[in-house]
Design a protein around this motif. Structure first.
Motif, PDB file in Angstrom:
ATOM      1  N   VAL A   1       0.835  -1.199   0.000  1.00  0.00           N
ATOM      2  CA  VAL A   1       0.000   0.000   0.000  1.00  0.00           C
ATOM      3  C   VAL A   1       0.871   1.251   0.000  1.00  0.00           C
ATOM      4  N   TYR A   2       0.576   2.122  -0.935  1.00  0.00           N
ATOM      5  CA  TYR A   2       1.197   3.442  -0.972  1.00  0.00           C
ATOM      6  C   TYR A   2       0.202   4.397  -0.325  1.00  0.00           C
ATOM      7  N   PHE A   3       0.628   5.109   0.709  1.00  0.00           N
ATOM      8  CA  PHE A   3      -0.238   6.077   1.375  1.00  0.00           C
ATOM      9  C   PHE A   3       0.087   7.467   0.854  1.00  0.00           C
ATOM     10  N   ALA A   4      -0.929   8.149   0.350  1.00  0.00           N
ATOM     11  CA  ALA A   4      -0.795   9.539  -0.106  1.00  0.00           C
ATOM     12  C   ALA A   4      -1.480  10.417   0.931  1.00  0.00           C
ATOM     13  N   PHE A   5      -0.807  11.472   1.374  1.00  0.00           N
ATOM     14  CA  PHE A   5      -1.359  12.310   2.429  1.00  0.00           C
ATOM     15  C   PHE A   5      -0.658  13.661   2.452  1.00  0.00           C
ATOM     16  N   HIS A   6      -1.283  14.605   3.110  1.00  0.00           N
ATOM     17  CA  HIS A   6      -0.694  15.914   3.365  1.00  0.00           C
ATOM     18  C   HIS A   6       0.161  15.758   4.621  1.00  0.00           C
ATOM     19  N   TYR A   7       1.392  16.227   4.581  1.00  0.00           N
ATOM     20  CA  TYR A   7       2.306  16.036   5.704  1.00  0.00           C
ATOM     21  C   TYR A   7       1.770  16.626   7.013  1.00  0.00           C
ATOM     22  N   GLN A   8       0.939  17.668   6.939  1.00  0.00           N
ATOM     23  CA  GLN A   8       0.361  18.237   8.161  1.00  0.00           C
ATOM     24  C   GLN A   8      -0.421  17.176   8.939  1.00  0.00           C
ATOM     25  N   ASP A   9      -0.996  16.219   8.235  1.00  0.00           N
ATOM     26  CA  ASP A   9      -1.748  15.153   8.900  1.00  0.00           C
ATOM     27  C   ASP A   9      -0.833  14.156   9.612  1.00  0.00           C
ATOM     28  N   VAL A  10       0.446  14.118   9.234  1.00  0.00           N
ATOM     29  CA  VAL A  10       1.429  13.334   9.992  1.00  0.00           C
ATOM     30  C   VAL A  10       1.772  14.101  11.263  1.00  0.00           C
ATOM     31  N   ILE A  11       2.010  15.395  11.122  1.00  0.00           N
ATOM     32  CA  ILE A  11       2.330  16.240  12.278  1.00  0.00           C
ATOM     33  C   ILE A  11       1.201  16.176  13.309  1.00  0.00           C
ATOM     34  N   ASP A  12      -0.049  16.209  12.824  1.00  0.00           N
ATOM     35  CA  ASP A  12      -1.217  16.153  13.713  1.00  0.00           C
ATOM     36  C   ASP A  12      -1.502  14.738  14.220  1.00  0.00           C
ATOM     37  N   PHE A  13      -0.771  13.747  13.700  1.00  0.00           N
ATOM     38  CA  PHE A  13      -0.843  12.359  14.143  1.00  0.00           C
ATOM     39  C   PHE A  13      -1.908  11.530  13.424  1.00  0.00           C
ATOM     40  N   ARG A  14      -2.859  12.147  12.744  1.00  0.00           N
ATOM     41  CA  ARG A  14      -3.963  11.396  12.131  1.00  0.00           C
ATOM     42  C   ARG A  14      -3.497  10.386  11.077  1.00  0.00           C
ATOM     43  N   ALA A  15      -2.591  10.801  10.207  1.00  0.00           N
ATOM     44  CA  ALA A  15      -2.125   9.904   9.141  1.00  0.00           C
ATOM     45  C   ALA A  15      -1.431   8.670   9.727  1.00  0.00           C
ATOM     46  N   ASN A  16      -0.677   8.863  10.792  1.00  0.00           N
ATOM     47  CA  ASN A  16       0.042   7.728  11.386  1.00  0.00           C
ATOM     48  C   ASN A  16      -0.878   6.738  12.071  1.00  0.00           C
ATOM     49  N   VAL A  17      -2.029   7.196  12.548  1.00  0.00           N
ATOM     50  CA  VAL A  17      -2.993   6.265  13.140  1.00  0.00           C
ATOM     51  C   VAL A  17      -3.380   5.220  12.099  1.00  0.00           C
ATOM     52  N   VAL A  18      -3.626   5.662  10.880  1.00  0.00           N
ATOM     53  CA  VAL A  18      -4.005   4.730   9.810  1.00  0.00           C
ATOM     54  C   VAL A  18      -2.793   3.920   9.349  1.00  0.00           C
ATOM     55  N   ARG A  19      -1.702   4.594   9.067  1.00  0.00           N
ATOM     56  CA  ARG A  19      -0.528   3.924   8.506  1.00  0.00           C
ATOM     57  C   ARG A  19       0.052   2.866   9.439  1.00  0.00           C
ATOM     58  N   LYS A  20      -0.044   3.073  10.728  1.00  0.00           N
ATOM     59  CA  LYS A  20       0.582   2.160  11.687  1.00  0.00           C
ATOM     60  C   LYS A  20      -0.432   1.407  12.545  1.00  0.00           C
ATOM     61  N   HIS A  21      -1.682   1.360  12.114  1.00  0.00           N
ATOM     62  CA  HIS A  21      -2.753   0.864  12.985  1.00  0.00           C
ATOM     63  C   HIS A  21      -2.649  -0.602  13.393  1.00  0.00           C
ATOM     64  N   ASN A  22      -1.984  -1.413  12.649  1.00  0.00           N
ATOM     65  CA  ASN A  22      -2.024  -2.839  12.956  1.00  0.00           C
ATOM     66  C   ASN A  22      -0.658  -3.488  12.799  1.00  0.00           C
ATOM     67  N   PHE A  23       0.399  -2.743  13.125  1.00  0.00           N
ATOM     68  CA  PHE A  23       1.743  -3.249  12.879  1.00  0.00           C
ATOM     69  C   PHE A  23       2.408  -3.916  14.063  1.00  0.00           C
ATOM     70  N   LEU A  24       1.739  -4.023  15.195  1.00  0.00           N
ATOM     71  CA  LEU A  24       2.368  -4.675  16.345  1.00  0.00           C
ATOM     72  C   LEU A  24       2.747  -6.120  16.035  1.00  0.00           C
ATOM     73  N   GLY A  25       1.940  -6.775  15.240  1.00  0.00           N
ATOM     74  CA  GLY A  25       2.210  -8.168  14.892  1.00  0.00           C
ATOM     75  C   GLY A  25       2.991  -8.319  13.612  1.00  0.00           C
ATOM     76  N   GLY A  26       3.515  -7.236  13.059  1.00  0.00           N
ATOM     77  CA  GLY A  26       4.299  -7.291  11.826  1.00  0.00           C
ATOM     78  C   GLY A  26       3.432  -7.173  10.586  1.00  0.00           C
ATOM     79  N   VAL A  27       4.088  -7.231   9.436  1.00  0.00           N
ATOM     80  CA  VAL A  27       3.438  -7.028   8.143  1.00  0.00           C
ATOM     81  C   VAL A  27       2.326  -8.036   7.886  1.00  0.00           C
TER      82      VAL A  27
END
Length: 190
Positions: free
Chosen positions: A5-31
């Protein structure tokens, strides 16, 4: 098998944390648990020339099968997000949007949904139904998109031939919170 998956987003949404919630939502168990690899690039890369940035985006998209557009307040207006969307369509990726403004930011506040970028991008289908010329909504009218030329597409239905259609005609959009993205993202990208 995990999707790329390629994630396209506005970098401000990374700063605000919202984009990372989606991008990293289920990675505790690995890919394999997450069901996808993250092929997004970071804002620092955008400090290079437009040609270098296109090459970088193209290289990352080359290894992906799905493009998830994380829709925040100003995502629709970002030149390079528009390029990521159009280039994804050209290469045949599955493309979908995910509204992220209902996710609490680092300030613990939510925002109203931002405009759907798929409403502001479109394609003009050739009369024979096998080529698409990208367009964008600018200054109150549809104009040809300057960062990408026309490209070959799967044969379109007769009703679509010779027509101009916004991308929202085809591409689905979900809401991370209302659509329970944490549980459903793997279904959305299937």
């Amino acid at each position: 098998m995990a999707k790329r998956v390629y994630f396209a987003f506005h970098y401000q949404d990374v700063i605000d944390f919202r984009a990372n919630v989606v991008r990293k939502h289920n990675f505790l168990g690995g890919v394999e648990t997450a069901g996808y690899y993250d092929h997004s690039i970071w804002e620092e890369a955008k400090k290079t020339s437009p040609l270098a940035l296109k090459r970088l985006i193209n290289g990352e998209l080359e290894n992906s099968t799905v493009t998830a557009v994380l829709i925040g307040t100003h995502t629709w207006a970002r030149r390079w997000v528009r390029y990521e969307i159009m280039k994804s369509i050209e290469r045949g990726n599955k493309v979908l949007g995910v509204h992220i403004n209902a996710i609490k930011g680092k300030d613990q506040l939510t925002k109203v949904d931002g405009p759907n970028p798929f409403d502001n991008l479109g394609v003009e289908i050739s009369a024979d139904g096998i080529r698409a010329t990208p367009t964008e909504w600018t200054d109150g009218k549809w104009v040809y998109y300057s960062d990408l030329n026309s490209f070959t597409i799967p044969l379109q239905a007769v009703a679509n031939r010779g027509q101009h259609l916004p991308l929202s005609h085809w591409l689905p959009v979900y809401d991370w919170v209302a659509g329970q993205g944490y549980q459903n993202f793997s279904t959305w990208i299937s």
